[in-house]
Design a protein around this motif. Structure first.
Motif, PDB file in Angstrom:
ATOM      1  N   ILE A   1      41.804  23.005  10.562  1.00 13.02           N
ATOM      2  CA  ILE A   1      42.194  22.184  11.666  1.00 13.02           C
ATOM      3  C   ILE A   1      41.920  21.606  12.090  1.00 13.02           C
ATOM      4  O   ILE A   1      42.238  21.432  13.830  1.00 13.02           O
ATOM      5  CB  ILE A   1      43.869  23.070  12.278  1.00 13.02           C
ATOM      6  N   LYS A   2      40.273  22.371  12.909  1.00 15.24           N
ATOM      7  CA  LYS A   2      39.900  21.727  13.695  1.00 15.24           C
ATOM      8  C   LYS A   2      38.631  21.323  13.996  1.00 15.24           C
ATOM      9  O   LYS A   2      37.658  20.129  13.895  1.00 15.24           O
ATOM     10  CB  LYS A   2      39.313  22.856  15.040  1.00 15.24           C
ATOM     11  N   ASN A   3      37.601  22.067  12.529  1.00 21.06           N
ATOM     12  CA  ASN A   3      36.243  22.064  11.789  1.00 21.06           C
ATOM     13  C   ASN A   3      36.229  20.962  10.811  1.00 21.06           C
ATOM     14  O   ASN A   3      35.350  21.418   9.633  1.00 21.06           O
ATOM     15  CB  ASN A   3      35.129  22.473  12.141  1.00 21.06           C
ATOM     16  N   GLN A   4      37.008  19.696  11.029  1.00 20.43           N
ATOM     17  CA  GLN A   4      36.508  18.814  10.088  1.00 20.43           C
ATOM     18  C   GLN A   4      35.229  17.856  10.474  1.00 20.43           C
ATOM     19  O   GLN A   4      34.720  17.854  11.660  1.00 20.43           O
ATOM     20  CB  GLN A   4      37.895  17.590  10.479  1.00 20.43           C
ATOM     21  N   ILE A   5      35.033  16.996   9.784  1.00 24.43           N
ATOM     22  CA  ILE A   5      33.960  15.902   9.408  1.00 24.43           C
ATOM     23  C   ILE A   5      34.176  14.676   8.719  1.00 24.43           C
ATOM     24  O   ILE A   5      34.824  15.114   7.539  1.00 24.43           O
ATOM     25  CB  ILE A   5      32.470  16.602   8.949  1.00 24.43           C
ATOM     26  N   LEU A   6      34.720  12.944   9.241  1.00 26.20           N
ATOM     27  CA  LEU A   6      34.586  11.732   8.942  1.00 26.20           C
ATOM     28  C   LEU A   6      33.116  11.521   8.428  1.00 26.20           C
ATOM     29  O   LEU A   6      32.256  11.732   9.068  1.00 26.20           O
ATOM     30  CB  LEU A   6      35.275  10.907   9.168  1.00 26.20           C
ATOM     31  N   MET A   7      33.509  10.610   6.868  1.00 26.40           N
ATOM     32  CA  MET A   7      32.265   9.676   6.877  1.00 26.40           C
ATOM     33  C   MET A   7      32.091   9.069   7.641  1.00 26.40           C
ATOM     34  O   MET A   7      32.771   8.641   8.677  1.00 26.40           O
ATOM     35  CB  MET A   7      32.218   8.445   5.374  1.00 26.40           C
ATOM     36  N   GLY A   8      30.503   8.714   8.015  1.00 28.27           N
ATOM     37  CA  GLY A   8      30.029   7.880   9.588  1.00 28.27           C
ATOM     38  C   GLY A   8      30.003   9.030  10.247  1.00 28.27           C
ATOM     39  O   GLY A   8      29.330   8.584  11.831  1.00 28.27           O
ATOM     40  N   ASP A   9      30.158  10.639  10.310  1.00 30.21           N
ATOM     41  CA  ASP A   9      29.814  11.588  11.759  1.00 30.21           C
ATOM     42  C   ASP A   9      28.449  11.507  11.703  1.00 30.21           C
ATOM     43  O   ASP A   9      28.217  12.054  12.117  1.00 30.21           O
ATOM     44  CB  ASP A   9      30.878  11.725  11.449  1.00 30.21           C
ATOM     45  N   GLY A  10      27.775  11.383  11.026  1.00 31.43           N
ATOM     46  CA  GLY A  10      26.273  11.837  10.247  1.00 31.43           C
ATOM     47  C   GLY A  10      26.759  13.107   9.775  1.00 31.43           C
ATOM     48  O   GLY A  10      26.713  13.106   8.501  1.00 31.43           O
ATOM     49  N   VAL A  11      25.945  14.211  10.265  1.00 35.88           N
ATOM     50  CA  VAL A  11      25.290  15.592   9.095  1.00 35.88           C
ATOM     51  C   VAL A  11      26.166  16.600   9.656  1.00 35.88           C
ATOM     52  O   VAL A  11      26.683  16.815  10.920  1.00 35.88           O
ATOM     53  CB  VAL A  11      24.172  15.942   9.523  1.00 35.88           C
ATOM     54  N   ALA A  12      26.699  17.065   8.431  1.00 35.01           N
ATOM     55  CA  ALA A  12      27.658  18.299   8.271  1.00 35.01           C
ATOM     56  C   ALA A  12      26.653  19.391   8.430  1.00 35.01           C
ATOM     57  O   ALA A  12      26.388  19.638   7.453  1.00 35.01           O
ATOM     58  CB  ALA A  12      28.577  18.302   7.438  1.00 35.01           C
ATOM     59  N   ILE A  13      26.959  20.123   9.624  1.00 32.95           N
ATOM     60  CA  ILE A  13      26.540  22.157   9.675  1.00 32.95           C
ATOM     61  C   ILE A  13      27.443  22.704   9.158  1.00 32.95           C
ATOM     62  O   ILE A  13      28.486  23.025  10.086  1.00 32.95           O
ATOM     63  CB  ILE A  13      25.887  21.881  10.954  1.00 32.95           C
TER      64      ILE A  13
END
Length: 435
Positions: A328-340
């Protein structure tokens, strides 16, 4: 423009890396061009400061390292790791299967692919063949790539399977047997594959002792989206990270450090092989490296305890049609850069201290990134970071690009994210103080 340069390099790697063996050969060629010297895994090493080396282990894993010109008796150790394999199909022994005049191949599933995505695609085969030889071992290895679509797995027509759009179970032993040929005579039924493999390898059929052959998707990668912001291709998991490791070590200066990359095989099946991240391969290579430089075992152990590893593998981008599958909070989209990537279960090895180190690099170098976690009620995948760091006992961060359709025969990523990942690995190796 640099983002497209990174994508072009990735595109070339994907096109060439039709098996883990071909991935390693392609990586070795890049390192050769950058001045790295190949070493034998079991040979005697004479290493020099200011030089770069690599080792191919069992054909499908590669470890490369750069020894800084100022490396002293207790050099700082930095690692970056990724994996060379992907979920697919692998041929069994004696794979010839006939159905009427159809010649099919008996396969088994390697890793955890989305099986239905392999239907109706142009497929080929690549891998290695062991043949008889006059050499002391009595065998030699030939790497083969059919390089053209020779296989397909046809779907059952909707008229014969009216419930197909409601979801249909796929049986690996029944549904995943690729079609290879039409049998012209009964004499061809027993060895039509072996004949084709011998012709491709340039050897006599009777000289083939064994083989490891993978089925791969021959489709080329392509930009998509209104502004080319997405890239659709096979094998993005995890060749995106392989390319970032290679670019990072080739574009960095080691100074008083030792920089290492590992391109491991067998991550998709748990890493517990002699060439996988769950083996002692890296530990033994690093110990041999330090001993070859005249360092004591204590100095080597100190370098491990003070070392750092960046474990690179892809992450799940939020799905445009199924956002409920993400945290619900810790999401990432394509284009957001690097996922940690973070997980309380430590399926990702990241902790607060190591995260802070990588975040600092990203902020200082203006590299886009976001923290990522899976839903609390949905177990995510694991990767090699936790496995390898438990053997090497060093701080580790798991990171990678966000993507969609993970483990599909064709996956999707954001084009800008590859630049962010390459920039992170390069900045990580070039940063001098990580205490």
């Amino acid at each position: 423009v640099k983002p497209m340069n990174d994508m072009k390099q990735l595109e070339r790697l994907i096109s060439a890396s039709v098996s883990p063996y071909h991935c390693i050969m392609t990586a070795a060629a890049s390192l050769d061009g950058a001045g790295f010297t190949e070493l034998s895994l079991s040979g005697s090493w004479k290493l020099e400061q200011g030089h770069s080396y690599y080792i191919k282990a069992y054909d499908s894993t590669l470890i490369a390292f750069t020894i800084g010109e100022l490396a002293d008796q207790t050099p700082k150790l930095k690692l970056a790791a990724s994996h060379t394999d992907w979920p697919c199909l692998k041929l069994k022994p004696s794979p010839e299967v006939t159905s009427g005049r159809y010649g099919k191949l008996n396969t088994e599933v390697y890793g955890g692919p989305l099986l239905h995505t392999w239907f109706d695609r142009p497929l080929s085969m690549a891998g290695k063949v062991c043949v008889t030889s006059d050499a002391p071992a009595g065998t030699k290895t030939i790497f083969v790539d059919f390089k053209r679509p020779v296989l397909t797995i046809p779907n059952l027509a909707i008229h014969m399977n009216r419930e197909a759009n409601q979801g249909v179970a796929v049986n690996p032993q029944v549904d995943m047997l690729p079609l290879l040929t039409l049998i012209k005579s009964d004499l061809e039924k027993e060895d039509f594959f072996l004949k084709a493999l011998a012709a491709e390898a340039g050897v006599e059929k009777q000289d083939i002792l064994d083989y490891e052959i993978y089925v791969y998707n021959t489709e080329s990668g392509t930009l998509c989206g209104l502004d080319g912001e997405f890239y659709s291709a096979p094998r993005l998991d995890n060749l995106t990270s392989v390319q970032a490791c290679l670019s990072g070590i080739m574009n960095s200066t080691a100074g008083n450090e030792i920089h290492v990359i590992a391109l491991y095989d067998n991550e998709e099946i748990g890493s517990s092989t002699k060439q996988g991240a769950a083996s002692l391969l890296m530990d033994r290579v690093l110990e041999k490296l330090f001993l070859s430089l005249g360092c004591s075992r204590e100095a080597y152990l100190n370098a491990l305890f003070d070392g750092f590893m960046l474990s690179l593998d892809v992450a799940h981008a939020i799905h445009p049609n199924h956002s409920e599958k993400c945290d619900i909070k810790n999401q990432i989209l394509m284009g957001d850069g690097v996922a940690i990537k973070l997980s309380a279960s430590q399926s990702y090895a990241t902790d607060a201290t190591s995260t802070g180190m990588i975040e600092s690099i990203c902020r200082n170098a203006k590299i886009p990134y976001r923290k990522f976690s899976n839903r609390s009620d949905m177990k995510g995948g694991s990767t090699l970071g936790s496995i390898s760091s438990s053997y090497l006992t060093m701080r580790t961060v798991d990171a990678g690009i966000p993507m969609l359709a993970m483990h599909s025969a064709r996956e999707v990523m954001g084009t800008a994210d590859q630049k962010a990942l390459v920039d992170l690995v390069t900045a990580y190796f070039n940063k001098t103080n990580m205490d």
